[in-house]
Design a protein around this motif. Structure first.
Motif, mmCIF file in Angstrom:
data_model
loop_
_atom_site.group_PDB
_atom_site.id
_atom_site.type_symbol
_atom_site.label_atom_id
_atom_site.label_comp_id
_atom_site.label_asym_id
_atom_site.label_seq_id
_atom_site.Cartn_x
_atom_site.Cartn_y
_atom_site.Cartn_z
ATOM 1 N N GLU A 71 0.788 -1.039 -0.054
ATOM 2 C CA GLU A 71 -0.173 -0.028 0.135
ATOM 3 C C GLU A 71 0.838 1.180 -0.125
ATOM 4 O O GLU A 71 1.636 1.602 1.095
ATOM 5 N N ILE A 72 0.715 2.052 -1.111
ATOM 6 C CA ILE A 72 1.600 3.267 -1.086
ATOM 7 C C ILE A 72 0.656 4.603 -1.057
ATOM 8 O O ILE A 72 -0.113 4.607 -1.976
ATOM 9 N N ASP A 73 0.840 5.293 -0.232
ATOM 10 C CA ASP A 73 0.170 6.723 -0.073
ATOM 11 C C ASP A 73 0.534 7.620 -0.819
ATOM 12 O O ASP A 73 -0.430 8.581 -1.560
ATOM 13 N N SER A 74 2.012 7.701 -1.180
ATOM 14 C CA SER A 74 2.210 9.100 -1.705
ATOM 15 C C SER A 74 2.045 8.846 -3.040
ATOM 16 O O SER A 74 1.965 7.704 -3.830
ATOM 17 N N VAL A 75 1.779 10.116 -3.697
ATOM 18 C CA VAL A 75 1.367 10.213 -5.136
ATOM 19 C C VAL A 75 2.572 10.477 -6.290
ATOM 20 O O VAL A 75 2.406 10.247 -7.475
ATOM 21 N N GLU A 76 3.499 10.908 -5.433
ATOM 22 C CA GLU A 76 4.592 11.515 -6.146
ATOM 23 C C GLU A 76 5.224 10.662 -7.163
ATOM 24 O O GLU A 76 6.009 9.771 -6.643
ATOM 25 N N ALA A 77 5.117 10.769 -8.484
ATOM 26 C CA ALA A 77 5.690 10.162 -9.452
ATOM 27 C C ALA A 77 7.116 10.589 -9.657
ATOM 28 O O ALA A 77 7.249 11.697 -9.494
ATOM 29 N N LEU A 78 7.846 9.890 -10.322
ATOM 30 C CA LEU A 78 9.057 10.716 -10.743
ATOM 31 C C LEU A 78 9.013 11.092 -12.005
ATOM 32 O O LEU A 78 8.349 10.586 -12.815
ATOM 33 N N PRO A 79 9.912 11.954 -12.311
ATOM 34 C CA PRO A 79 9.847 12.660 -13.776
ATOM 35 C C PRO A 79 10.832 11.942 -14.726
ATOM 36 O O PRO A 79 11.685 10.962 -14.117
ATOM 37 N N ALA A 80 10.177 11.933 -15.780
ATOM 38 C CA ALA A 80 11.227 11.517 -16.797
ATOM 39 C C ALA A 80 12.212 12.297 -17.340
ATOM 40 O O ALA A 80 11.704 13.603 -17.608
ATOM 41 N N ILE A 81 13.523 12.091 -16.975
ATOM 42 C CA ILE A 81 14.237 13.088 -17.960
ATOM 43 C C ILE A 81 15.326 12.590 -19.003
ATOM 44 O O ILE A 81 15.757 11.734 -19.023
ATOM 45 N N GLU A 82 15.165 13.713 -20.160
ATOM 46 C CA GLU A 82 15.785 13.220 -21.308
ATOM 47 C C GLU A 82 17.132 13.629 -21.043
ATOM 48 O O GLU A 82 17.556 14.942 -20.691
ATOM 49 N N GLN A 83 18.093 12.809 -21.423
ATOM 50 C CA GLN A 83 19.599 13.191 -21.358
ATOM 51 C C GLN A 83 20.264 13.248 -22.728
ATOM 52 O O GLN A 83 20.141 12.543 -23.502
ATOM 53 N N ARG A 84 20.816 14.395 -23.058
ATOM 54 C CA ARG A 84 21.813 14.628 -24.515
ATOM 55 C C ARG A 84 23.084 14.942 -24.106
ATOM 56 O O ARG A 84 23.428 15.818 -23.103
ATOM 57 N N PHE A 85 23.970 14.510 -24.755
ATOM 58 C CA PHE A 85 25.491 14.582 -24.715
ATOM 59 C C PHE A 85 25.982 15.567 -25.830
ATOM 60 O O PHE A 85 25.695 15.083 -26.946
ATOM 61 N N TYR A 86 26.840 16.341 -25.775
ATOM 62 C CA TYR A 86 27.493 17.053 -26.869
ATOM 63 C C TYR A 86 29.204 16.968 -26.387
ATOM 64 O O TYR A 86 29.578 17.263 -25.399
ATOM 65 N N GLU A 87 29.741 16.498 -27.800
ATOM 66 C CA GLU A 87 31.274 16.551 -27.677
ATOM 67 C C GLU A 87 31.459 17.953 -27.969
ATOM 68 O O GLU A 87 30.999 18.331 -29.277
ATOM 69 N N VAL A 88 32.420 18.593 -27.247
ATOM 70 C CA VAL A 88 32.857 19.624 -27.541
ATOM 71 C C VAL A 88 34.260 20.240 -26.911
ATOM 72 O O VAL A 88 34.615 19.689 -25.902
ATOM 73 N N SER A 89 34.857 20.907 -27.775
ATOM 74 C CA SER A 89 36.230 21.245 -27.093
ATOM 75 C C SER A 89 36.002 22.269 -25.884
ATOM 76 O O SER A 89 34.826 22.849 -25.922
ATOM 77 N N ARG A 90 37.013 22.591 -25.141
ATOM 78 C CA ARG A 90 36.962 23.465 -23.833
ATOM 79 C C ARG A 90 36.569 24.829 -24.142
ATOM 80 O O ARG A 90 35.625 25.449 -23.885
ATOM 81 N N GLY A 91 37.295 25.294 -25.493
ATOM 82 C CA GLY A 91 36.861 26.545 -25.928
ATOM 83 C C GLY A 91 35.640 26.800 -26.782
ATOM 84 O O GLY A 91 35.124 27.919 -26.877
ATOM 85 N N GLY A 92 35.150 25.602 -26.973
ATOM 86 C CA GLY A 92 33.576 25.608 -27.983
ATOM 87 C C GLY A 92 32.529 25.579 -27.009
ATOM 88 O O GLY A 92 31.502 25.773 -27.356
ATOM 89 N N LYS A 93 32.597 25.746 -25.577
ATOM 90 C CA LYS A 93 31.704 25.349 -24.824
ATOM 91 C C LYS A 93 30.821 26.666 -24.595
ATOM 92 O O LYS A 93 29.527 26.450 -24.539
ATOM 93 N N ILE A 94 31.457 27.853 -24.736
ATOM 94 C CA ILE A 94 30.442 28.995 -24.364
ATOM 95 C C ILE A 94 29.790 29.129 -25.623
ATOM 96 O O ILE A 94 28.365 29.304 -25.604
ATOM 97 N N PRO A 95 30.580 29.066 -26.808
ATOM 98 C CA PRO A 95 29.396 29.540 -28.118
ATOM 99 C C PRO A 95 28.401 28.179 -28.291
ATOM 100 O O PRO A 95 27.395 28.621 -28.538
ATOM 101 N N LEU A 96 28.823 26.976 -27.736
ATOM 102 C CA LEU A 96 27.842 25.964 -27.792
ATOM 103 C C LEU A 96 26.433 26.498 -26.713
ATOM 104 O O LEU A 96 25.336 26.316 -27.091
ATOM 105 N N LEU A 97 27.254 26.750 -25.392
ATOM 106 C CA LEU A 97 25.905 27.068 -24.647
ATOM 107 C C LEU A 97 24.949 28.192 -24.899
ATOM 108 O O LEU A 97 23.781 28.206 -25.012
ATOM 109 N N GLN A 98 25.563 29.122 -25.565
ATOM 110 C CA GLN A 98 24.945 30.333 -26.266
ATOM 111 C C GLN A 98 23.768 30.013 -27.337
ATOM 112 O O GLN A 98 22.613 30.331 -27.218
ATOM 113 N N LYS A 99 24.275 28.967 -28.121
ATOM 114 C CA LYS A 99 23.554 28.366 -29.295
ATOM 115 C C LYS A 99 22.301 27.868 -28.423
ATOM 116 O O LYS A 99 21.028 27.877 -28.973
ATOM 117 N N LEU A 100 22.487 26.749 -27.501
ATOM 118 C CA LEU A 100 21.479 25.987 -27.013
ATOM 119 C C LEU A 100 20.516 27.062 -26.349
ATOM 120 O O LEU A 100 19.344 26.760 -26.310
#
Ligand code: ADP
Ligand code: MG
Length: 457
Positions: A206-235
């Motif tokens: 018997e479970i009282d709580s209603v709280e279901a867990l959220p589904a979280i989509e994960q995406r990965f980007y391969e990016v050089s250290r220096g490319g991170k800020i431009p990628l962040l801006q774009k996203l």
């Protein structure tokens, strides 16, 4: 949080699949029921809608399916066609990693002949409403001779709809050596009675709580250290989240990323251990009340963060510890929404990515950087006024609201969250009226006294 891997029963391919579905950990119903279900025991579960019951029985029955045997091995009874379709869809998602599993729904209101045709080859799993299934059993278009798992989903609703006799008759066609699982949101006497008739020594959950867990989509980007800020801006320009947390591993990166984004016009705040307590409090208040769209934070500093709806989490750098990673991305998708977690991975972080993939049974979902995105900075909708006084001066939210709306003519929709702290009150006001509100408060009064006000920048 309990990971599915702690069950020590699901194959790695299923753990990977669950991660791709965004199921990071078991819901309370799943954690309580799965060990017994996977061990083949009868279980009866009372839990509210949205608690994840489908995967609780779905993961169990899929475990026992032999895809090479073309016989019906699992049957799920549902009250309506809509629910049967939902269950079948969820089962298909859970069975994605298994090739050639045939799942068929059999419900009333659909042509019998077409159903008979698709039964030429017995499905491994049938999801059905009791009445129509009984028709098929009586016409021998369905056989339950090889049935291993019988599930009654939403049993209380099936009884409400008058399916009690049909259920009993269906069960007469099933072997007695089966596993029987019963799920219900409520537990009237009639459910206990049916459980007594069709289940063997069931484990009761018997479970009282209603709280279901959220589904979280994960995406990965391969990016050089220096490319991170431009990628962040774009996203940020592409996804335009109402609110987003960017995680950095060091204070230095954290401040640098925040400064760079601000210089580019993105409404951003930083949160890290070098800030004084007062500034940390202010940053949390301003981010939560909509005065900034992006918060760049270190893990330790982000502990005090309690935001209801965070659309997006970005890992500017991968965490070293898989648990920290899970904790970070678990901040998106609160309150039942689904969420998105994006991770940047520079070549020197490849080893960390592999550890994550292995420990979390994650298939790294690599993406290409978006192209053709115009960088249009995110602007905050609100700004924050800080009034000196607060609880110690017996200032209440209503006093501040009254001063702004009454004397100064702002409307309720111009005013957002009001946080009363011991020595300050923080008021979110729409950007468009912020300066005006600030000037007027400086010259006006709250509870008959003049006050000192700052417009936080
Ligand atoms: P119930 O049958 O108890 O009403 P469902 O099985 O329909 O609940 O699940 C409710 C929602 O939760 C569905 O959208 C499902 O995809 C999702 N869900 C189930 N288990 C998990 C999990 N472990 N993590 C995240 N989301 C989950
Ligand atoms: Mg359900």
């Amino acid at each position: 949080m309990t990971a599915f891997s702690t069950l020590n029963a699901l194959p790695p391919a299923q753990l990977e699949n669950l991660n791709e579905l965004g199921y990071l950990s078991m819901t309370p119903v799943q954690a309580a029921a799965l060990p017994a279900i996977l061990a083949g025991q009868d279980v009866r579960v009372q839990a509210k809608t949205g608690s994840g019951k489908t995967a609780a029985f779905g993961l169990g029955l899929l475990q026992h399916i032999d895809a090479g045997r073309f016989q019906t091995q699992s049957l799920i009874l549902c009250p309506t066609r809509e629910l049967a379709d939902q269950v079948a869809n969820e089962l298909r998602r859970l069975a994605r990693f298994l090739p050639n599993i045939k799942i068929l729904t059999l419900c009333g209101g659909q042509p019998f002949g077409a159903q008979r045709d698709s039964l030429q080859h017995a499905p491994h799993i049938i999801v059905a409403t009791p009445g129509r299934l009984l028709d098929h059993l009586q016409k021998k278009t369905v056989s339950l001779a090889a049935l291993q798992t019988l599930v009654m989903d939403e049993a209380d609703r099936m009884l409400d709809m008058g399916f009690s006799d049909a259920i009993d008759e269906v069960i007469r066609f099933a072997p007695s050596s089966r596993q029987t699982l019963l799920f219900s949101a409520t537990w009237p006497a009639a459910i206990a009675a049916i459980s007594g008739r069709v289940q063997r020594d069931p484990l009761t959950i018997e479970i009282d709580s209603v709280e279901a867990l959220p589904a979280i989509e994960q995406r990965f980007y391969e990016v050089s250290r220096g490319g991170k800020i431009p990628l962040l801006q774009k996203l940020l320009s592409q996804l335009r989240p109402a609110s987003c947390v960017v995680f950095c591993n060091t204070k230095k990166d954290c401040q640098a990323v925040c400064d760079t984004l601000n210089d580019a016009g993105q409404s951003t705040l930083a949160l890290h251990g070098d800030l004084e307590q007062r500034d940390r409090d202010r940053t949390l208040v301003r981010f939560a009340n909509g005065s900034a769209r992006v918060l760049v934070a270190t893990d330790v500093a982000a502990r005090g963060l309690d935001i209801k709806s965070l659309e997006l989490v970005i890992n500017y750098e991968l965490a070293w510890d898989p648990e920290v990673h899970v904790h970070r991305i678990g901040r998106t998708a609160r309150a039942g929404n689904s969420g998105l977690a994006i991770s940047f991975c520079a070549p020197e972080e490849a080893q960390r990515a592999n550890i994550l993939a292995e420990m979390l049974h994650l298939k790294l979902n690599w993406q290409n950087a978006p192209s053709g995105v115009n960088i249009t900075p995110l602007e905050a909708e609100m700004a924050t006024l800080c009034i000196e006084g607060g609880k110690k001066a017996k200032m209440r939210a209503g006093d501040v609201l009254g001063a702004l709306t009454g004397d100064m003519g702002l409307t309720g929709t111009d005013i957002g969250k009001i946080d009363v702290h011991p020595a300050h009150v923080y008021v979110a006001v729409r950007q468009s009226v912020a300066r005006q509100a600030w000037k007027q408060l400086q010259n006006g009064k709250i509870k008959g006294k003049s006050v000192r006000v700052h417009l936080l920048k």
